[in-house]
Design a protein around this motif. Structure first.
Motif, short mmCIF file in Angstrom:
data_model
loop_
_atom_site.label_atom_id
_atom_site.label_comp_id
_atom_site.label_asym_id
_atom_site.label_seq_id
_atom_site.Cartn_x
_atom_site.Cartn_y
_atom_site.Cartn_z
N VAL A 74 0.84 -1.21 0.00
CA VAL A 74 0.00 0.00 0.00
C VAL A 74 0.87 1.25 0.00
CG1 VAL A 74 -1.80 1.22 1.30
CG2 VAL A 74 -1.81 -1.26 1.19
N ILE A 75 2.07 1.16 0.55
CA ILE A 75 2.97 2.31 0.62
C ILE A 75 3.30 2.83 -0.77
CG2 ILE A 75 5.29 3.05 1.38
CD1 ILE A 75 5.09 1.02 3.62
N ALA A 76 3.31 1.96 -1.78
CA ALA A 76 3.62 2.37 -3.15
C ALA A 76 2.62 3.37 -3.69
CB ALA A 76 3.69 1.15 -4.07
N PHE A 77 1.43 3.43 -3.10
CA PHE A 77 0.38 4.34 -3.58
C PHE A 77 0.13 5.49 -2.60
CE2 PHE A 77 -0.34 0.05 -5.10
CZ PHE A 77 -0.46 0.24 -6.46
N GLU A 78 1.07 5.70 -1.68
CA GLU A 78 0.91 6.74 -0.66
C GLU A 78 2.13 7.66 -0.63
OE1 GLU A 78 -1.70 4.26 2.69
OE2 GLU A 78 0.46 4.61 2.99
N ASP A 79 1.92 8.83 -0.07
CA ASP A 79 3.04 9.70 0.29
C ASP A 79 3.41 9.35 1.72
OD1 ASP A 79 4.96 11.64 0.46
OD2 ASP A 79 3.56 13.32 0.63
N TYR A 80 4.14 8.24 1.83
CA TYR A 80 4.31 7.60 3.13
C TYR A 80 5.17 8.44 4.06
CZ TYR A 80 5.72 4.17 6.63
OH TYR A 80 5.96 3.51 7.81
N SER A 81 4.73 8.51 5.30
CA SER A 81 5.48 9.16 6.36
C SER A 81 5.47 8.24 7.58
CB SER A 81 4.85 10.51 6.72
OG SER A 81 5.47 11.06 7.88
N PRO A 82 6.64 7.94 8.14
CA PRO A 82 6.68 7.06 9.32
C PRO A 82 5.90 7.61 10.49
CG PRO A 82 8.87 7.27 8.35
CD PRO A 82 7.99 8.26 7.66
N MET A 83 5.78 8.94 10.57
CA MET A 83 5.05 9.55 11.67
C MET A 83 3.54 9.31 11.52
SD MET A 83 7.43 10.76 13.52
CE MET A 83 6.46 11.72 14.68
N SER A 84 3.06 9.31 10.27
CA SER A 84 1.63 9.10 10.04
C SER A 84 1.25 7.63 10.06
CB SER A 84 1.22 9.72 8.70
OG SER A 84 1.51 11.10 8.69
N GLY A 85 2.20 6.79 9.67
CA GLY A 85 1.92 5.36 9.67
C GLY A 85 1.38 4.87 8.34
N LEU A 86 1.14 3.57 8.27
CA LEU A 86 0.74 2.94 7.02
C LEU A 86 -0.66 3.35 6.59
CD1 LEU A 86 1.41 0.79 4.84
CD2 LEU A 86 0.44 -0.93 6.36
N TRP A 87 -1.59 3.43 7.53
CA TRP A 87 -3.00 3.65 7.18
C TRP A 87 -3.43 5.10 7.25
CZ3 TRP A 87 -4.08 -0.57 4.89
CH2 TRP A 87 -3.60 -1.79 5.36
N PHE A 91 -2.97 9.33 0.42
CA PHE A 91 -3.05 8.50 -0.78
C PHE A 91 -2.79 9.36 -2.01
CE2 PHE A 91 -5.37 6.44 -4.25
CZ PHE A 91 -4.86 5.16 -4.17
N VAL A 92 -1.81 8.94 -2.84
CA VAL A 92 -1.44 9.73 -4.02
C VAL A 92 -1.65 8.96 -5.32
CG1 VAL A 92 0.24 11.13 -2.76
CG2 VAL A 92 0.98 8.97 -3.82
N GLY A 93 -2.15 7.74 -5.25
CA GLY A 93 -2.43 6.97 -6.47
C GLY A 93 -1.16 6.55 -7.20
N MET A 94 -1.06 6.90 -8.47
CA MET A 94 0.04 6.46 -9.33
C MET A 94 1.17 7.48 -9.43
SD MET A 94 -1.10 3.49 -10.20
CE MET A 94 0.00 3.01 -11.52
N ASN A 301 8.15 5.11 -0.18
CA ASN A 301 7.10 5.06 -1.20
C ASN A 301 7.69 4.75 -2.58
OD1 ASN A 301 8.42 7.50 -1.03
ND2 ASN A 301 6.65 8.72 -1.63
N LEU A 302 8.87 5.33 -2.92
CA LEU A 302 9.50 5.05 -4.20
C LEU A 302 10.10 3.64 -4.23
CD1 LEU A 302 11.25 8.48 -4.88
CD2 LEU A 302 9.07 7.64 -5.78
N MET A 303 10.64 3.21 -3.10
CA MET A 303 11.18 1.85 -3.03
C MET A 303 10.07 0.82 -3.24
SD MET A 303 13.91 2.02 0.12
CE MET A 303 14.26 0.28 0.00
N LEU A 304 8.93 0.99 -2.61
CA LEU A 304 7.82 0.05 -2.78
C LEU A 304 7.22 0.13 -4.17
CD1 LEU A 304 6.59 -1.96 -0.72
CD2 LEU A 304 8.15 -0.30 0.29
N ALA A 305 7.23 1.32 -4.77
CA ALA A 305 6.74 1.43 -6.15
C ALA A 305 7.65 0.64 -7.10
CB ALA A 305 6.67 2.89 -6.56
#
Length: 336
Positions: A74-87, A91-94, A301-305
């Motif tokens: 799911v991280i591949a489709f998010e602007d992931y931040s460790p502070m915000s967490g996975l859920w 969400f940034v899509g593609m 997020n880029l690594m998971l993409a």
């Protein structure tokens, strides 16, 4: 004649007693066999449950450490931040995939990965199979075992040791440049040249692994019945036609199984390209994905993409060749 009636009645009673006794015996035998069948089914069901309990620990381990982490995609489709967490990350899509394809080295990285993976696949099938066919024709057992052992030894070499030797040999002051200097040819750093890098990576992998792969093919060839060769010879088949009509169809499942396994290994290979790469333009996909990891902060997020992109061809090839993988593994030629 009362005597005859009495004798007849005695015989009739004996016959009835015999039939009753036989019926009881048959009923007892039927009940005994029924009980035996029930006991056998009970034992089989207990054995099956014992097997299920035995693999339960492995299935639990597989679920928690292999399947549950897959939800991190799911991280591949998010602007992931460790502070915000996975859920709770945005969400940034593609967008992450679009950014990856817009990078200057993206096309070259994918091209390097495809060329190296496809070339390794083809050569790691053709070279071991040809060598196994030649080795299978040798009738001197001692010589055959000696050759088989010699070509099998490079498989046990560490990639770190082999890469160090090759980098030294093909370095600017290495053996290769020294030999070329005798003939007046100017030396170069071979692993930094785009025209030589891929060939050296592919050639070193084929040289190291073809002995191991040939042993697998040799096991498949020895499992072919000699009667098939005799029947083909009676029908007038020569050596090449026998290979095409008898050997290749029988080792097809083994070849496709090895093909898929080689693709998994080469497509996801990180160690060997990382040891050889000295230029950013020569990276493969796995090495390029690792570049998003840094000491200050990783771009998850880029690594998971990138990892999601690398999984797509693996899933497609595995689904397409699943039937042959099962038959190739159960044929006894490949044991994992």
């Amino acid at each position: 004649f009362p005597l005859f009636h009495r004798i007849r009645s005695v015989h009739r009673k004996q016959k009835e007693n015999t039939e009753m006794t036989g019926g009881r015996i048959c009923m007892k035998a039927a009940s005994a066999s029924k009980k035996k069948g029930v006991l056998k089914k009970t034992r089989n069901s207990r054995t099956i449950w014992n097997y299920h309990i035995m693999i339960l620990i492995g299935m639990v381990w597989l679920f928690f450490f292999n399947i549950v982490p897959m939800f991190g995609i799911v991280i591949a489709f998010e602007d992931y931040s460790p502070m915000s967490g996975l859920w709770h990350s945005d969400f940034v899509g593609m967008e992450n995939f679009t950014y990856l394809f817009s990078m200057s080295d993206c096309k070259r990285v994918i091209f390097n990965t495809l060329v190296i993976a496809v070339a390794k696949l083809i050569l790691n099938i053709i070279v071991p199979l040809a060598f196994a066919l030649l080795l299978n024709e040798i009738r001197q057992v001692k010589f055959k075992k000696a050759v088989q052992t010699i070509v099998y030894l490079p498989h046990f070499l560490s990639w770190v040791i082999l890469a160090s030797v090759l980098l030294e040999m093909f370095g600017y002051k290495g053996v290769i440049n020294s030999i070329l200097g005798v003939f007046g040819i100017r030396g170069k750093i071979w692993f930094s040249e785009e025209s030589c890098f891929r060939q050296l990576v592919i050639g070193s992998d084929v040289w190291k692994e073809f002995g191991f792969n040939a042993v697998i093919y040799l096991a498949a060839l020895t499992g072919i019945s000699p009667e098939l060769y005799e029947a083909a010879a009676i029908d007038g088949c020569g050596m090449f036609r026998c290979m095409w009509q008898v050997i290749f169809p029988l080792v097809r499942s083994t070849s496709i199984t090895l093909l898929v396994l080689f693709f998994l290994w080469t497509w996801n290979d990180f160690l060997m390209p990382n040891l050889y790469v000295s230029d950013s333009g020569l990276r493969t996909l796995t090495v390029a994905i690792y570049m998003f990891k840094s000491t200050s902060g990783s771009e998850w997020n880029l690594m998971l993409a990138g990892m999601t992109l690398s999984m797509v061809p693996i899933i497609i090839i595995y689904i397409a060749a699943q039937k042959y993988i099962t038959s190739g593994l159960t044929a006894g030629a490949v044991k994992m």
